[in-house]
Design a protein around this motif. Structure first.
Motif, short mmCIF file in Angstrom:
data_model
loop_
_atom_site.label_atom_id
_atom_site.label_comp_id
_atom_site.label_asym_id
_atom_site.label_seq_id
_atom_site.Cartn_x
_atom_site.Cartn_y
_atom_site.Cartn_z
N THR A 98 0.96 -1.42 0.07
CA THR A 98 -0.29 0.47 -0.34
C THR A 98 1.23 0.74 0.03
O THR A 98 0.70 2.11 -1.23
CB THR A 98 -0.70 -0.13 1.62
OG1 THR A 98 -1.75 -1.59 0.89
CG2 THR A 98 -1.74 1.25 1.38
N VAL A 99 1.62 1.30 1.54
CA VAL A 99 2.60 2.32 1.17
C VAL A 99 3.55 2.53 0.31
O VAL A 99 3.88 4.13 -0.62
CB VAL A 99 3.81 2.56 2.00
CG1 VAL A 99 4.62 3.34 2.23
CG2 VAL A 99 3.13 2.24 3.52
N LEU A 134 3.13 5.55 -2.80
CA LEU A 134 4.55 6.33 -3.07
C LEU A 134 5.89 6.16 -4.50
O LEU A 134 6.54 7.11 -5.02
CB LEU A 134 6.50 6.04 -2.55
CG LEU A 134 6.22 6.56 -0.65
CD1 LEU A 134 7.16 5.36 -0.26
CD2 LEU A 134 5.46 7.75 -0.95
N ASP A 135 5.19 5.29 -5.15
CA ASP A 135 5.48 4.39 -6.86
C ASP A 135 7.16 4.10 -7.11
O ASP A 135 7.22 4.35 -7.42
CB ASP A 135 5.33 5.75 -7.63
CG ASP A 135 4.91 4.68 -9.18
OD1 ASP A 135 4.65 4.02 -8.86
OD2 ASP A 135 5.28 5.65 -10.16
N VAL A 136 6.47 3.68 -5.58
CA VAL A 136 8.54 2.34 -5.53
C VAL A 136 7.97 1.55 -4.55
O VAL A 136 7.02 0.65 -4.47
CB VAL A 136 8.95 3.43 -4.33
CG1 VAL A 136 9.74 4.85 -4.76
CG2 VAL A 136 8.95 3.82 -2.37
N GLU A 137 9.85 0.71 -5.41
CA GLU A 137 8.70 -0.50 -4.22
C GLU A 137 9.71 -0.29 -2.73
O GLU A 137 10.64 0.25 -3.22
CB GLU A 137 10.36 -1.35 -4.89
CG GLU A 137 10.17 -3.49 -4.41
CD GLU A 137 11.40 -3.92 -4.87
OE1 GLU A 137 11.86 -4.54 -4.38
OE2 GLU A 137 12.07 -3.24 -6.05
N ILE A 138 9.53 -1.29 -1.77
CA ILE A 138 9.17 -1.32 -0.91
C ILE A 138 9.94 -2.50 -0.15
O ILE A 138 9.01 -3.45 -0.26
CB ILE A 138 8.04 -0.79 0.14
CG1 ILE A 138 7.36 0.09 0.08
CG2 ILE A 138 8.01 -0.72 2.07
CD1 ILE A 138 8.14 1.49 0.45
N GLY A 139 11.23 -2.45 0.11
CA GLY A 139 11.53 -3.66 0.40
C GLY A 139 11.49 -4.23 1.55
O GLY A 139 12.05 -5.52 1.68
#
Length: 167
Positions: free
Chosen positions: A44-45, A49-54
């Protein structure tokens, strides 16, 4: 403005989240810990943010979302910390007077672009705090912070149950 609260927050929030390579072992899975991580997952986050959350790491008051290996993405995001805090907006305004008053879904909020933190009033002396570390674009960061608060609220994060979890 006294920078001490900001550097204390950095020491408490960022330093413990040094990339895995720095300490040689995988960190424990903390993605389901605390009052926020179960409500607001990395997907969701990352979508906001339109990024990958690692990595997603929770504690007793919040959740930290980090891009893979803490690499800086094209728009600058490295880490986002979302938490519930005690203290109220009056205290926050006095500690960070360079900010500006906002409304987020009808609630008072305080945005400090110099340190990229949004505080949203939860009632009483409680706030929802969204802090970006290493964010490059203040206008986009504020939009993202508001969207994260809205997603948390939609998932039930505005409920009395979660407010009562604060110490």
């Amino acid at each position: 403005a006294d920078p001490a609260p900001y550097w204390t927050a950095i020491a408490e929030v960022v330093v413990p989240r040094i990339p895995e390579a720095a300490y040689g072992a995988p960190p424990p899975d903390l993605s389901g810990v605390g009052p926020i991580c179960p409500l607001l997952d990395g997907a969701t986050v990352g979508g906001i943010l339109d990024v990958e959350i690692g990595r997603v790491e929770g504690d007793d008051v919040g959740c930290t979302y980090t891009t893979p290996d803490s690499t800086i993405m094209s728009d600058g995001f490295v880490t986002v910390n979302v938490r519930y805090d005690r203290g109220g907006l009056a205290l926050i305004r006095s500690a960070f007077p360079d900010g500006e008053t906002l409304q987020v879904d009808g609630r008072d909020a305080w945005w400090s672009s110099s340190i990229t933190i949004l505080w949203v009033d939860r009632g009483g002396d409680d706030t929802t705090t969204v802090q970006f570390v290493m964010s490059a674009d203040d206008a986009a960061t504020l939009e993202h912070a508001v969207a994260i608060v809205q997603a948390l609220d939609a998932a039930g994060g505005r409920s009395e149950e979660h407010t009562s979890e604060l110490q």
